[in-house]
Design an enzyme around this catalytic site. Structure first.
Site, short mmCIF file in Angstrom:
data_model
loop_
_atom_site.label_atom_id
_atom_site.label_comp_id
_atom_site.label_asym_id
_atom_site.label_seq_id
_atom_site.Cartn_x
_atom_site.Cartn_y
_atom_site.Cartn_z
N GLU A 32 -33.61 14.94 38.84
CA GLU A 32 -34.05 14.47 39.93
C GLU A 32 -32.84 14.53 40.42
OE1 GLU A 32 -37.38 12.01 40.45
OE2 GLU A 32 -37.65 12.41 38.17
N SER A 40 -41.52 13.51 39.52
CA SER A 40 -41.60 13.81 41.11
C SER A 40 -42.30 15.39 40.90
CB SER A 40 -40.41 14.99 41.37
OG SER A 40 -39.34 13.70 42.09
N TYR A 92 -41.47 17.44 48.52
CA TYR A 92 -40.09 17.70 49.68
C TYR A 92 -40.05 18.28 50.20
CZ TYR A 92 -39.51 14.21 45.67
OH TYR A 92 -39.69 13.12 44.85
N ARG A 104 -44.29 1.86 42.64
CA ARG A 104 -44.81 2.51 43.51
C ARG A 104 -46.36 3.12 42.56
NH1 ARG A 104 -42.81 6.97 44.65
NH2 ARG A 104 -44.89 8.68 43.52
N ASP A 154 -49.04 5.71 41.39
CA ASP A 154 -49.86 6.93 41.77
C ASP A 154 -51.21 7.05 41.74
OD1 ASP A 154 -47.34 7.75 43.49
OD2 ASP A 154 -46.86 8.95 42.10
N GLU A 199 -50.47 7.27 37.32
CA GLU A 199 -49.01 6.41 36.46
C GLU A 199 -47.86 5.39 37.55
OE1 GLU A 199 -45.15 9.57 37.52
OE2 GLU A 199 -46.52 10.71 37.02
N ASN A 225 -44.27 4.19 40.02
CA ASN A 225 -42.27 4.46 39.16
C ASN A 225 -41.83 3.64 39.59
OD1 ASN A 225 -42.72 7.72 39.87
ND2 ASN A 225 -44.66 7.18 40.93
N GLY A 239 -38.76 6.89 46.15
CA GLY A 239 -38.11 7.52 46.20
C GLY A 239 -37.14 6.45 47.54
#
Length: 334
Positions: free
Chosen positions: A20, A151, A217, A256, A258, A271, A273, A277
């Protein structure tokens, strides 16, 4: 000047050599620009070029960690910064390591009663027939994904046994360990947190089979929805579950989560993060903007927040926090 307005000397760590890297460089540049705009002295450092352990950290007040993937989210750089006595943004080494391993995080979720899809771990050396048996036990459709990757790299949705071998091949390109996880049919959501503040939940809509790398992305048709029409109590439950997931892992600073929401409006955590981002198009900044926190203010708040911790606070983070099934609103009153 007050502590709230005094400029800080900030090292922005971004880049690295993970899969990443390019996303991390974009995050780092956006953060550096925002912090410069708010008056801080900023220097960008790329761990792929500079030895983090060899930096003279006395010239900085804080490190802003914008490293996605390995070395940034797996606790390695946090351990180095702890040893150097550096204040830094985000979670400590223990929480980062737990969150980065999907299987370890899911074990924590199960331990603390946080709903997460059924799963089993697999290894690239495992006998294929044994993996097939594990897949049958989980049941189709299912998801195959690397244990430590972000990602959506290496992730496949497998709807029948014929697709399993190809999914395993894709998974093991990115990690020697993977997980097979029950597929939750429903909608995709994400919930960001800054310190004790839970940001508005975002519903993610894509025309692709799932929210993969391209949807994140490259696909301009991906939609991020706040006014989803979902009942308020269901959205509140999403935010509650996200809060409890972070509590189970012991994250701090920002994160964050998900999730998937099934047809019965049950939220399932996929999961966490710990370094989401940080471009102005990323999901946590979108959620912060929704409640009036623009991107420069968000970045400034994050660096000043970590200064409130003692230098040794990250080292001594409690690995397992008491689990409380409270809404963010209820939590604020305790």
């Amino acid at each position: 000047m007050s502590p709230k307005t005094t400029p800080l000397r900030v090292a922005v760590l971004a880049g690295g050599d993970s899969e990443e890297r390019e996303i991390s460089l974009k995050s780092g540049q956006a953060v550096a620009d925002a912090l410069t705009e708010t008056g801080h002295q900023v220097l960008q450092l790329d761990p792929a070029i500079v030895d983090v352990a060899g930096i003279d950290w006395s010239q900085f007040d804080v490190a802003f960690v914008a490293l996605h993937g390995s070395f940034g989210e797996d606790g390695q750089v946090q351990h180095i910064l702890d040893e150097a006595g550096v204040r830094y943004t985000g979670s400590g080494a223990v929480a980062s390591r737990l969150a980065f391993s999907k299987s370890a995080a899911k074990e924590q979720f199960e331990l603390f009663g946080v709903p997460t899809p059924a799963f089993t771990t697999i290894h690239y050396n495992d006998d294929l027939n044994e993996i097939r048996k594990k897949a049958e036990e989980i049941g189709y459709p299912l998801v195959v994904k690397p244990d430590t990757q972000g990602s959506s790299l290496g992730v496949s949705i497998v709807r029948n046994p014929a697709q399993l071998t190809g999914a395993l091949r894709t998974c093991f390109q990115f990690d020697s360990v993977g997980i097979i996880e029950a597929m939750i049919e429903g909608t995709e959501w994400t919930v960001g947190l800054i310190d004790l503040q839970v940001l508005p939940a975002i519903k993610i809509e894509t025309d692709r089979p799932f929210y993969d790398w391209q949807a994140k992305y490259e696909d301009n048709q991906t939609r991020y929805v706040f006014d989803s029409g979902v009942p308020a109590d269901v959205v509140e439950s999403l935010e509650r579950v996200a809060w409890n997931a972070c509590s189970a892992i012991g994250t701090s600073g920002l994160a964050r989560v998900d999730l998937r929401l099934d047809a019965q409006n049950q939220a399932w955590v996929l999961e966490i993060n710990t370094i989401p981002g940080f471009t102005d198009h990323s999901l946590l900044p979108k959620a912060a903007a929704r409640v009036g926190i623009d991107f420069p203010v968000l970045c400034d708040r994050i660096v000043r927040s970590c200064l409130r911790k003692s230098i040794t606070a990250h080292r001594h983070e409690v690995q397992l926090r008491p689990h409380v099934l409270l809404t963010p609103r209820e939590r604020a009153h305790h």
